[in-house]
Design an enzyme around this catalytic site. Sequence first.
Site, mmCIF file in Angstrom:
data_model
loop_
_atom_site.group_PDB
_atom_site.id
_atom_site.type_symbol
_atom_site.label_atom_id
_atom_site.label_comp_id
_atom_site.label_asym_id
_atom_site.label_seq_id
_atom_site.Cartn_x
_atom_site.Cartn_y
_atom_site.Cartn_z
ATOM 1 N N GLY A 195 0.823 -1.216 -0.128
ATOM 2 C CA GLY A 195 0.118 -0.043 0.148
ATOM 3 C C GLY A 195 0.846 1.231 -0.065
ATOM 4 O O GLY A 195 1.860 1.153 -0.740
ATOM 5 N N GLU A 196 0.481 2.178 0.852
ATOM 6 C CA GLU A 196 1.323 3.385 1.101
ATOM 7 C C GLU A 196 1.861 3.353 2.543
ATOM 8 O O GLU A 196 1.064 3.712 3.292
ATOM 9 C CB GLU A 196 0.595 4.488 0.626
ATOM 10 C CG GLU A 196 1.148 5.942 0.491
ATOM 11 C CD GLU A 196 2.587 5.944 0.193
ATOM 12 O OE1 GLU A 196 2.603 5.567 -1.126
ATOM 13 O OE2 GLU A 196 3.505 6.444 0.474
ATOM 14 N N SER A 197 3.153 3.309 2.721
ATOM 15 C CA SER A 197 3.673 3.101 4.050
ATOM 16 C C SER A 197 3.446 4.459 4.965
ATOM 17 O O SER A 197 3.266 4.235 6.101
ATOM 18 C CB SER A 197 5.084 2.811 4.025
ATOM 19 O OG SER A 197 5.969 3.569 3.340
ATOM 20 N N CYS A 256 5.827 -5.526 0.478
ATOM 21 C CA CYS A 256 6.250 -4.356 -0.206
ATOM 22 C C CYS A 256 6.138 -3.063 0.915
ATOM 23 O O CYS A 256 6.857 -3.013 1.561
ATOM 24 C CB CYS A 256 5.362 -4.053 -1.239
ATOM 25 S SG CYS A 256 5.722 -2.669 -2.319
ATOM 26 N N ARG A 304 12.712 3.253 -0.220
ATOM 27 C CA ARG A 304 11.496 3.436 -0.777
ATOM 28 C C ARG A 304 11.432 3.740 -2.209
ATOM 29 O O ARG A 304 12.365 4.421 -2.729
ATOM 30 C CB ARG A 304 10.620 4.382 -0.103
ATOM 31 C CG ARG A 304 10.405 4.013 1.290
ATOM 32 C CD ARG A 304 9.343 4.975 2.036
ATOM 33 N NE ARG A 304 8.206 5.180 1.458
ATOM 34 C CZ ARG A 304 7.323 6.139 1.376
ATOM 35 N NH1 ARG A 304 7.666 6.881 2.360
ATOM 36 N NH2 ARG A 304 6.152 6.311 0.729
ATOM 37 N N ILE A 313 5.697 -3.152 -7.565
ATOM 38 C CA ILE A 313 4.643 -2.067 -7.705
ATOM 39 C C ILE A 313 5.385 -0.987 -6.850
ATOM 40 O O ILE A 313 5.273 -0.840 -5.789
ATOM 41 C CB ILE A 313 3.225 -2.450 -7.297
ATOM 42 C CG1 ILE A 313 2.531 -3.486 -8.140
ATOM 43 C CG2 ILE A 313 2.518 -0.911 -7.708
ATOM 44 C CD1 ILE A 313 1.454 -3.834 -7.991
ATOM 45 N N ARG A 314 6.036 -0.058 -7.529
ATOM 46 C CA ARG A 314 6.796 1.229 -6.798
ATOM 47 C C ARG A 314 7.414 0.403 -5.683
ATOM 48 O O ARG A 314 7.215 1.216 -4.358
ATOM 49 C CB ARG A 314 5.688 2.013 -6.681
ATOM 50 C CG ARG A 314 5.295 2.979 -7.805
ATOM 51 C CD ARG A 314 4.388 4.013 -7.570
ATOM 52 N NE ARG A 314 2.907 3.494 -7.223
ATOM 53 C CZ ARG A 314 2.433 3.503 -5.922
ATOM 54 N NH1 ARG A 314 3.305 4.102 -4.965
ATOM 55 N NH2 ARG A 314 1.324 2.939 -5.790
ATOM 56 N N HIS A 333 4.940 -8.686 -4.531
ATOM 57 C CA HIS A 333 3.585 -8.945 -4.054
ATOM 58 C C HIS A 333 3.346 -10.260 -4.308
ATOM 59 O O HIS A 333 2.936 -10.763 -5.315
ATOM 60 C CB HIS A 333 2.552 -7.941 -4.745
ATOM 61 C CG HIS A 333 2.570 -6.633 -4.437
ATOM 62 N ND1 HIS A 333 1.750 -5.927 -3.366
ATOM 63 C CD2 HIS A 333 3.413 -5.376 -4.785
ATOM 64 C CE1 HIS A 333 1.926 -4.664 -3.291
ATOM 65 N NE2 HIS A 333 2.791 -4.378 -4.007
ATOM 66 N N GLU A 388 0.972 -12.058 -3.141
ATOM 67 C CA GLU A 388 -0.640 -12.123 -3.117
ATOM 68 C C GLU A 388 -1.123 -11.784 -4.564
ATOM 69 O O GLU A 388 -2.252 -11.951 -4.839
ATOM 70 C CB GLU A 388 -1.387 -11.346 -2.144
ATOM 71 C CG GLU A 388 -1.391 -10.043 -2.230
ATOM 72 C CD GLU A 388 -0.010 -9.164 -2.164
ATOM 73 O OE1 GLU A 388 0.977 -9.703 -2.053
ATOM 74 O OE2 GLU A 388 -0.182 -7.886 -2.463
HETATM 75 N N1 GLN Z 1 5.534 3.016 -2.676
HETATM 76 C C1 GLN Z 1 5.117 2.393 -1.600
HETATM 77 C C2 GLN Z 1 5.594 3.058 -0.328
HETATM 78 O O1 GLN Z 1 6.691 3.419 -0.273
HETATM 79 C C3 GLN Z 1 4.924 0.927 -1.565
HETATM 80 C C4 GLN Z 1 4.370 0.487 -2.670
HETATM 81 C C5 GLN Z 1 3.501 -1.040 -2.455
HETATM 82 O O2 GLN Z 1 3.491 -1.209 -1.151
HETATM 83 N N2 GLN Z 1 2.994 -1.510 -3.627
HETATM 84 O O3 GLN Z 1 5.077 2.729 0.868
#
Ligand code: GLN
Length: 190
Positions: free
Chosen positions: A44-46, A76, A96, A123-124, A159, A161
């Site tokens: 997600g987005e930390s 992630c 990150r 993913i990023r 990921h 999952e």
């Molecule tokens: N870019 C996100 C972060 O820095 C991590 C991306 C992800 O969990 N797919 O939190």
Amino acid sequence: MKIAILALQGAFAEHEQMLRLLGVETTLIREHWEDVSGLIIPGGESTAMMRIMKDEGLFEPLRQAILDGLPVLGTCAGLIMLDRNHLNVMDITARRNAYGRQLGSFNTEADFEGIGRVPMTFIRAPYIEKAGPEVEILARIDGKSVAARQRNMLVTAFHPELTNDTRIHKLFLSMVARQNTCSEVAQLHV
Ligand code: GLN
């Protein structure tokens, strides 16, 4: 065996689906900490996840449970959450968004220690920039560490999952099973 999935934001539903496929009971954690056998912190987005976790009062109970030996899988953003700069339970520093804009998201396949070739969706994603002596690196892409284990903690920058491959989740469940057997044995000695 019941596995908690931190469901503050991000890709928690996919982990839930994966565990359902494996016949494992799950509970989504949003506000209250529950007594469970294991925990998954999803992607997600930390930054957002960290803020909500603190707002909901989950930071300390969750951190303590992990320090007490609760098996945890961080994927992630979940990897980032466990590092020295966030929950500070695992002896790693995550970098990150580590693959630049163009390579922000990609699929590949690489060797995973003890499992073999594994499909990996990034993913990023972060990678593990620094790791202490207790940390075992389990997979690398272009020399960068993308999966690791330290005691009760398993992390992947990708990921698992989001693929059909259940082997990473099975590896995590084997850590949970081992931990539970240990505590049952410990209880017998009380
Ligand atoms: N870019 C996100 C972060 O820095 C991590 C991306 C992800 O969990 N797919 O939190």
